[in-house]
Structures are given as C-alpha cells and as structure tokens.
Design an enzyme around this catalytic site. Structure first.
Site, PDB file in Angstrom:
ATOM      1  N   GLU A  62     -46.571  66.028 -74.259  1.00  0.00           N
ATOM      2  CA  GLU A  62     -45.416  66.613 -73.584  1.00  0.00           C
ATOM      3  C   GLU A  62     -44.171  65.758 -73.767  1.00  0.00           C
ATOM      4  O   GLU A  62     -43.077  66.271 -74.026  1.00  0.00           O
ATOM      5  CB  GLU A  62     -45.705  66.811 -72.092  1.00  0.00           C
ATOM      6  N   TRP A  84     -47.784  73.897 -69.797  1.00  0.00           N
ATOM      7  CA  TRP A  84     -46.694  74.869 -69.684  1.00  0.00           C
ATOM      8  C   TRP A  84     -47.162  76.297 -69.956  1.00  0.00           C
ATOM      9  O   TRP A  84     -46.348  77.226 -69.997  1.00  0.00           O
ATOM     10  CB  TRP A  84     -45.550  74.501 -70.637  1.00  0.00           C
ATOM     11  N   TYR A 130     -35.944  70.733 -70.664  1.00  0.00           N
ATOM     12  CA  TYR A 130     -35.743  69.299 -70.898  1.00  0.00           C
ATOM     13  C   TYR A 130     -35.310  68.930 -72.311  1.00  0.00           C
ATOM     14  O   TYR A 130     -34.286  68.260 -72.516  1.00  0.00           O
ATOM     15  CB  TYR A 130     -37.033  68.544 -70.558  1.00  0.00           C
ATOM     16  N   CYS A 196     -37.588  69.559 -62.750  1.00  0.00           N
ATOM     17  CA  CYS A 196     -38.038  68.848 -61.540  1.00  0.00           C
ATOM     18  C   CYS A 196     -37.536  67.408 -61.584  1.00  0.00           C
ATOM     19  O   CYS A 196     -36.915  66.924 -60.647  1.00  0.00           O
ATOM     20  CB  CYS A 196     -39.563  68.889 -61.427  1.00  0.00           C
ATOM     21  N   ARG A 260     -36.208  66.006 -58.104  1.00  0.00           N
ATOM     22  CA  ARG A 260     -35.884  66.830 -56.936  1.00  0.00           C
ATOM     23  C   ARG A 260     -37.140  67.361 -56.253  1.00  0.00           C
ATOM     24  O   ARG A 260     -37.178  67.530 -55.032  1.00  0.00           O
ATOM     25  CB  ARG A 260     -34.984  68.006 -57.325  1.00  0.00           C
ATOM     26  N   SER A 261     -38.180  67.667 -57.048  1.00  0.00           N
ATOM     27  CA  SER A 261     -39.385  68.300 -56.540  1.00  0.00           C
ATOM     28  C   SER A 261     -40.592  67.574 -57.116  1.00  0.00           C
ATOM     29  O   SER A 261     -40.692  67.423 -58.343  1.00  0.00           O
ATOM     30  CB  SER A 261     -39.402  69.780 -56.949  1.00  0.00           C
ATOM     31  N   VAL A 262     -41.514  67.151 -56.236  1.00  0.00           N
ATOM     32  CA  VAL A 262     -42.609  66.271 -56.668  1.00  0.00           C
ATOM     33  C   VAL A 262     -43.950  66.847 -56.226  1.00  0.00           C
ATOM     34  O   VAL A 262     -44.304  66.808 -55.047  1.00  0.00           O
ATOM     35  CB  VAL A 262     -42.433  64.857 -56.078  1.00  0.00           C
ATOM     36  N   ASP A 263     -44.682  67.410 -57.187  1.00  0.00           N
ATOM     37  CA  ASP A 263     -46.072  67.806 -56.960  1.00  0.00           C
ATOM     38  C   ASP A 263     -46.885  66.515 -56.989  1.00  0.00           C
ATOM     39  O   ASP A 263     -47.261  66.017 -58.043  1.00  0.00           O
ATOM     40  CB  ASP A 263     -46.507  68.768 -58.070  1.00  0.00           C
TER      41      ASP A 263
END
Length: 375
Positions: A62, A84, A130, A196, A260-263
């Site tokens: 990735e 993805w 990205y 993210c 901003r967003s964290v799994d």
C-alpha cells in the site's frame, strides 16, 4: 523496552475506559475518544506491532502504491493486497444501474479487475486519493486582468509534493515547511474515501560528533573502529575523513503525521508501520538517520465488533521490535550498471521497488487476531 506497543495497549484501554458511543458512516457503531498522541524513537526498533501478527507485505504494498502516485487497485491486487477492495466494490455497486442481482459479486468484481484491463481502468479507480495528492496535486494558475477585474485561466500546474520534499531536505533541511498534504478540499467529493491520515511533516536536526562516531562504529564494527582510533590518537586528529569516506549522515530526521479518523484495532497498527517505513525510505534517500515517529490522532475509535479482539491484544506481552532493511533491486546495485546508467532519480527508485525489497529482521509476534473491516 518496546514502548510503542505499550502506548498502543494503553490507548486501547483508554478507549474502553473513557470512550463514548458514537454512530458512524458504516452503521457498525464505535467507542470513541478525541485527541491522542503516540511517539516512538526509531532507534528502539522498527514500529511493527508484535502483540498480533501483522500483514507486512500488505502494508508495504500500500505504501509503495501511494508513493507511485497510483490510485487504481490493480497494482494492489497484483501483490495480493486487498485492503481497498471494499471501497472499490462499493463505488462500483453504487454507480452501476443494474439491479443488485445483475451486478458482479464482490469476488467476481475483483477477478474482473485482475483480468480485464479496460474494466480495471474504469472500476479499479478510487479517485484522487493519497497517491494523486502526494505526487500529482493539481492547481489552476490564473492571471488577473487589471482593467476589468476578471481572471484569465492560464492552465493546470501539477505539484509533486514528495519530490519537492526530497529536494527541500537536501537543500534547506532546517525549513519549517517540510510538509505533505492529502487533504485537497476541492477534490474530496471525487474520492471514494476522504483521507484518514491527511498530512505529515518532517523535521531534521544536526547530529553531534558522538552520535556520528557511534554510527561509524556500527557501520564498520567495533574492532575496525578501535583500530581507527588507535591510528589517529598519536596525531591528535579526529575521524572526519573516515566519516566522509563511509558517508556517515550529518543529520537525523523525524516524521509526524496527522490523522482525523483512527480505526484503532485494524487501521492504526498499519498507519504506525507505514509512516515508520516512509520515514526509513525518505531518510535513506537524503542520507539522514531516522529519529522520532509521532502520530497526532483525532477521532480515535474502536468499532463495536472489535472490542473483544482489543481486549485480547491488550493483555499480550510484547516482543522486542524488529529491524527493517531496504535493498534496491539487485540488477541495479552492480557498479558497472550504475556507471552506465547513472544514479537513479527518487521516482525511478520508487518505481523499481517491490514489496520484497523491504526485509524484516528478527520479527517475532503473537498469532494474528481476526476482525471484520467496516467499509
């Protein structure tokens, strides 16, 4: 001590103890906290978590995909990387006018991407995510016409943020503008998923004499280093010539990314390792020493169907961290080939890298813990 892993386990505990329930776009539901930070000294080892087995090749693939500027999942599938797939299939299912029973299943869709170039070109594309922003950020150049106040469009300008960063590190390493952003507000609606981890910044500092001597000793070995010291002591000199000959770095480089967003269970371990490897790649290119890795984390959450898995991982004892070794493809390493072709550009190196160019040394881990991915 494996401090990054302890921080990660404390973060899991923090979410379980202090998280609030929040709805999310996937409909799964989360426990969430806001505003956390993790820090890791790269001298302590490569930050690949050991409390569960990590899919190293998937993570490397990735990152190379990002660095190539690619936004089509065909490259990922060629290396058996499937993280993805769900976003690509969701995009396909939402945009085709067929009834659900007439559409490809997800498995049929992935097979079609692998085998049909025209289909892959259309439906494997994820929009300007990205890689596009890192290597091919587009902007319009305009010229203001003074007599009536109108603006005339001069054309598109493409910005390669990664290449600009490399060049700036080589020429102006103390700059406070060593940044790369993936958050292109004007193109968010064209992306299958807004970034993210939306940007990163690097920072360099000069190494002192003692640090450079330690690097030289590590490179040549303690016995050879001691012989060097013995040779120069009678003359009261230093090791400046040896430092030059062995191309010992003069600077250390750190990287801080913003997310901003964290799994936290599935995503964050990948993010930590991915930015750790990005730091290693950049450091190698500009001949600096990887120093500190820092993550600034916004909405830090556990999906509700990851809670039991997080509890299991939280109580596992970490192993020592591994090391990573980056090797360019062997054909190019031959001196006669280099002499004939000249030194490769950074972009050429990235295109020549394959996942097997990145070798883990002494990686020991607990077994993997399975958990569903929410798209």
């Amino acid at each position: 001590m494996n401090n990054i892993e302890r921080q990660y386990q404390q973060l899991l505990r923090d979410i379980l103890d202090n998280g609030v329930e929040k709805k999310d776009r996937t409909g799964t539901g989360t426990l969430s906290v806001f505003g956390r930070q993790i820090r890791h000294k790269m001298s302590g080892g490569f930050p690949l978590l050991t409390t569960k087995k990590m899919a190293w090749k998937t993570m490397v693939t990735e990152l190379l995909w990002f660095l190539r500027g690619d936004t089509n999942i065909k490259f990922l599938l060629d290396y058996d990387c499937h993280i993805w797939d769900g976003d690509a299939y969701k995009n396909y299912a939402s945009k085709t006018s067929l009834n659900p029973g007439e559409q490809f299943t997800k498995e049929q869709f992935i097979k079609k991407i692998k085998t049909d170039d025209e289909f892959a070109k259309k439906w494997g594309e994820l929009g300007p995510i990205y890689g596009k922003q890192w290597r091919d950020w587009e902007m319009s150049k305009t010229l203001k016409v003074e007599n009536n106040g109108n603006h005339t469009l001069l054309g598109k300008v493409v910005i390669d943020q990664i290449l600009n960063l490399i060049n700036e590190l080589k020429t102006n390493p103390d700059s406070r503008r060593l940044m790369v952003s993936a958050w292109n507000v004007g193109e968010l609606d064209q992306m299958v998923l807004p970034p993210c981890h939306y940007g990163f910044q690097v920072y360099t500092r000069e190494l002192d004499g003692g640090e450079r001597w330690d690097l030289l000793k590590n490179k040549v070995g303690e016995e050879r280093f001691n012989l060097m010291i013995e040779d120069i002591m009678p003359f009261g000199g230093g090791l400046s010539e040896e430092l030059r000959v062995y191309n010992i770095p003069k600077r250390a480089i750190s990287l801080m990314w913003n997310q901003r967003s964290v799994d936290t269970f599935l995503g964050l371990p990948f993010n930590i390792a991915s930015y750790g490897l990005l730091l290693e790649i950049i450091a190698k290119e500009v001949n600096m020493v990887p120093d500190e890795l820092i993550g600034n984390l916004g909405d830090v959450h556990l999906y509700k169907n990851h809670i039991e898995q997080a509890k299991e991982q939280m109580y596992r004892r970490p192993y020592d961290l591994p090391k990573v070794q980056i090797t360019e493809r062997n054909w190019y390493m031959h001196e006669k080939v280099k002499e004939h072709l000249g030194e490769k550009t950074f972009s050429e190196k990235i295109l020549s890298y394959r996942p097997d160019c990145f070798e883990l040394i002494n990686y020991q881990s607990h077994p993997k813990i399975k958990a569903p991915l929410s798209n």
